[in-house]
Design a protein around this motif. Structure first.
Motif, mmCIF file in Angstrom:
data_model
loop_
_atom_site.group_PDB
_atom_site.id
_atom_site.type_symbol
_atom_site.label_atom_id
_atom_site.label_comp_id
_atom_site.label_asym_id
_atom_site.label_seq_id
_atom_site.Cartn_x
_atom_site.Cartn_y
_atom_site.Cartn_z
ATOM 1 N N GLU A 1 10.610 -23.728 -13.739
ATOM 2 C CA GLU A 1 12.002 -24.130 -13.481
ATOM 3 C C GLU A 1 12.049 -25.220 -12.397
ATOM 4 O OE1 GLU A 1 14.528 -20.826 -12.453
ATOM 5 O OE2 GLU A 1 16.329 -21.839 -13.183
ATOM 6 N N TYR B 1 23.875 -29.493 0.423
ATOM 7 C CA TYR B 1 23.286 -30.588 -0.355
ATOM 8 C C TYR B 1 23.305 -31.929 0.393
ATOM 9 C CZ TYR B 1 23.842 -27.341 -4.324
ATOM 10 O OH TYR B 1 23.780 -26.268 -5.165
ATOM 11 N N LEU C 1 13.580 -25.855 -0.280
ATOM 12 C CA LEU C 1 13.702 -24.641 -1.090
ATOM 13 C C LEU C 1 14.026 -25.000 -2.554
ATOM 14 C CD1 LEU C 1 15.682 -22.416 1.458
ATOM 15 C CD2 LEU C 1 13.301 -22.101 0.732
ATOM 16 N N PRO C 2 13.653 -24.120 -3.497
ATOM 17 C CA PRO C 2 13.829 -24.414 -4.927
ATOM 18 C C PRO C 2 15.273 -24.752 -5.322
ATOM 19 C CG PRO C 2 12.467 -22.465 -4.655
ATOM 20 C CD PRO C 2 12.941 -22.836 -3.287
ATOM 21 N N THR C 3 16.238 -24.137 -4.667
ATOM 22 C CA THR C 3 17.638 -24.385 -5.011
ATOM 23 C C THR C 3 18.081 -25.795 -4.599
ATOM 24 O OG1 THR C 3 18.054 -23.128 -2.993
ATOM 25 C CG2 THR C 3 18.548 -22.030 -5.076
ATOM 26 N N LEU C 4 17.215 -26.531 -3.909
ATOM 27 C CA LEU C 4 17.567 -27.877 -3.461
ATOM 28 C C LEU C 4 16.728 -28.965 -4.140
ATOM 29 C CD1 LEU C 4 17.978 -26.806 0.248
ATOM 30 C CD2 LEU C 4 19.809 -27.612 -1.246
ATOM 31 N N ASN D 1 13.351 -29.077 -12.781
ATOM 32 C CA ASN D 1 14.381 -29.608 -11.878
ATOM 33 C C ASN D 1 13.922 -30.847 -11.113
ATOM 34 O OD1 ASN D 1 16.218 -27.655 -12.621
ATOM 35 N ND2 ASN D 1 15.752 -26.290 -10.914
ATOM 36 N N SER E 1 7.959 -18.281 -4.805
ATOM 37 C CA SER E 1 7.829 -16.904 -4.289
ATOM 38 C C SER E 1 7.859 -16.900 -2.755
ATOM 39 C CB SER E 1 6.559 -16.230 -4.808
ATOM 40 O OG SER E 1 6.642 -14.825 -4.657
ATOM 41 N N ILE F 1 7.498 -18.494 -14.067
ATOM 42 C CA ILE F 1 8.851 -18.904 -14.469
ATOM 43 C C ILE F 1 9.497 -19.752 -13.366
ATOM 44 C CG2 ILE F 1 11.206 -18.032 -14.895
ATOM 45 C CD1 ILE F 1 9.798 -15.640 -16.395
ATOM 46 N N GLU F 2 9.345 -19.312 -12.122
ATOM 47 C CA GLU F 2 9.948 -20.053 -11.012
ATOM 48 C C GLU F 2 9.326 -21.460 -10.904
ATOM 49 O OE1 GLU F 2 9.525 -18.364 -7.055
ATOM 50 O OE2 GLU F 2 11.371 -19.326 -6.379
#
Lengths: 221, 224
Positions: free
Chosen positions: B82, B21, B42-45, B86, B65, B78-79
């Protein structure tokens, strides 16, 4: 002890590899070819599961898929949705990638909370934690393995492939640290019979490879 | 074109797995200082990037994807939702390339309809990654047609996921796409663009965005 062709064959999760973005027909052709072998699993991406699980199940074989693959970058709801769909479509095993950015940021509870419902959804089915050994220090590898055991993962998956190759040392570290508390699937860079034998000797209980046919052919030479 | 104008073309990109992070926070602050169009992560960030870019003109862009595109339309939707929750302001979705190659256009239409709606309901920009280096010219043209039919804002050449792809994005790829999308539709060239010269060639060929991990080098290389 000699490692035989049959020993290796039973451990293989076979994936299509070489063809990026294959068509459904190409995947079916690959899957059908795996029916001639006694591999542990045939692996397909989520989109291809349903028809290919039917082909495999009709022949008494099993299908494995990958969740949040290959970068471990899917967010929580997307990951759960992907997993639920995979199970509904007939996946027998799932390789689930951890949120490796959260892990590298020291947010271990976040990583666990993300994975916990995934393990629960799997029920009695085997799930493997893809923990990206090649991105982690030795201490981090141990911490990830400990987390996998705590969460109830029956097996580890070392790396995603795509240039992230697994070393024998990474497998030995996992094996020495975890003993028989968790299985180890080597993934990434297993291309030949000699690679496969070296990893079996290092203690793996599964081998993921997109060179499954080639490895089998190597044994017949 | 001056440096400031060139910077506005750039989606400064870091899609390396496992970036912590704090590194992404720094990356975003640098990008904002350089005046880049967006940061592509990336989505997690996304949450990390959204916090770092708050109050700046640089947008939060993420990928859906990624990089394989082998998900059902429902999962991509869905992704996407989300990611937007975020804090994502731009979505680069990977097309189901295998479905397009197999002629299964219903799948591509379905995923585009869903993700296009999810984005546009929230005022979010949608870019479609068509992975040109895996397609024939005819398939590239078909992908452009499907993108146009579903209101895609920007067609993007490539994921730039080198381990999977035979080559970098070419000027010819960009020209071909430009010839088959509306003048007002955007075009993002990505995949192996590293120098000022590369970027300017792509812009000349019709690109309106450049995806690159070396945005600063690209801008600094421009003669004043």
């Amino acid at each position: 002890m000699t490692v035989t062709k049959g020993d290796v064959e039973r451990l293989i999760d076979a994936s299509i590899g070489a063809a990026p973005a294959p068509t459904m027909d190409q995947v079916k052709e690959f899957v059908t070819k795996t029916l001639d072998y006694n591999f542990a699993m045939t692996l397909t991406e989520p989109f291809y599961i349903k028809p290919n699980a039917e082909i495999l199940h009709a022949a008494g074989k099993k299908l494995c898929t990958v969740i949040s693959y290959p970068l471990g970058s899917y967010t929580h709801e997307a990951k759960l949705a992907q997993l639920k769909q995979a199970l509904a479509d007939g996946a027998d095993e799932c390789d689930i990638a951890m949120d490796v950015s959260a892990f590298k940021s020291g947010q271990y509870d976040k990583v666990k909370e993300d994975l916990k419902p995934c393990v629960e959804l799997m029920g009695d089915k085997v799930c493997k934690l893809l923990y990206f050994a090649s991105l982690l220090t030795e201490d981090e590898q141990k911490r990830a393995i400990e987390m996998a055991i705590d969460l109830g993962f029956p097996m580890l998956k070392t790396n995603p492939g795509f240039g992230f190759s697994t070393t024998v040392d990474q497998v030995k570290l996992a094996h020495d640290f975890a003993g028989d508390k968790i299985g180890i699937m080597v993934s990434g860079g297993v291309r030949t019979k000699d690679d496969a034998i070296a990893f079996v000797e290092a203690g793996v209980s599964r081998i993921a490879t997109s060179a499954a046919f080639q490895i089998m052919a190597d044994f017949d030479k | 074109m001056n440096k400031k104008e060139l910077a506005k073309y750039i989606d400064q990109t870091d899609l390396t797995p496992g970036e912590p992070y704090d590194k992404i926070t720094e990356f975003c602050k640098d990008a904002a200082e350089n005046g880049f169009a967006s940061v592509c992560i990336l989505p997690t960030l996304v949450k990390t990037a959204a916090a770092a870019l708050k109050g700046t003109d640089t947008k939060v862009c993420t990928v859906v994807s990624f990089p394989l595109g082998m998900d059902y339309p429902e999962i991509k939707e869905i992704e996407t939702k989300e990611a937007i929750e975020n804090g994502a302001e731009e979505i680069d979705m990977v097309m189901n390339v295998g479905a397009l190659k197999g002629g299964d256009y219903d799948i591509v239409n379905d995923e585009l309809a869903r993700v296009s709606k999810a984005c546009h309901d929230k005022g979010v920009l949608l870019k479609l990654i068509i992975e040109t280096t895996l397609l024939t010219d005819e398939q590239i043209v078909k992908a452009c047609e499907l993108a146009e039919a579903n209101g895609v804002d920007i067609v993007k050449t490539s994921t730039g996921f080198k381990k999977m792809l035979p080559r970098s994005t070419s000027v010819e790829d960009v020209q071909l796409i430009r010839a088959h999308i509306k003048p007002e539709t955007g075009l993002k060239a990505a995949g192996g663009i590293r120098t000022t010269e590369d970027a300017l060639k792509m812009i000349e060929a019709g690109a309106t965005r450049i995806g690159a991990s070396s945005g600063k080098d690209i801008v600094d290389g421009l003669a004043e």
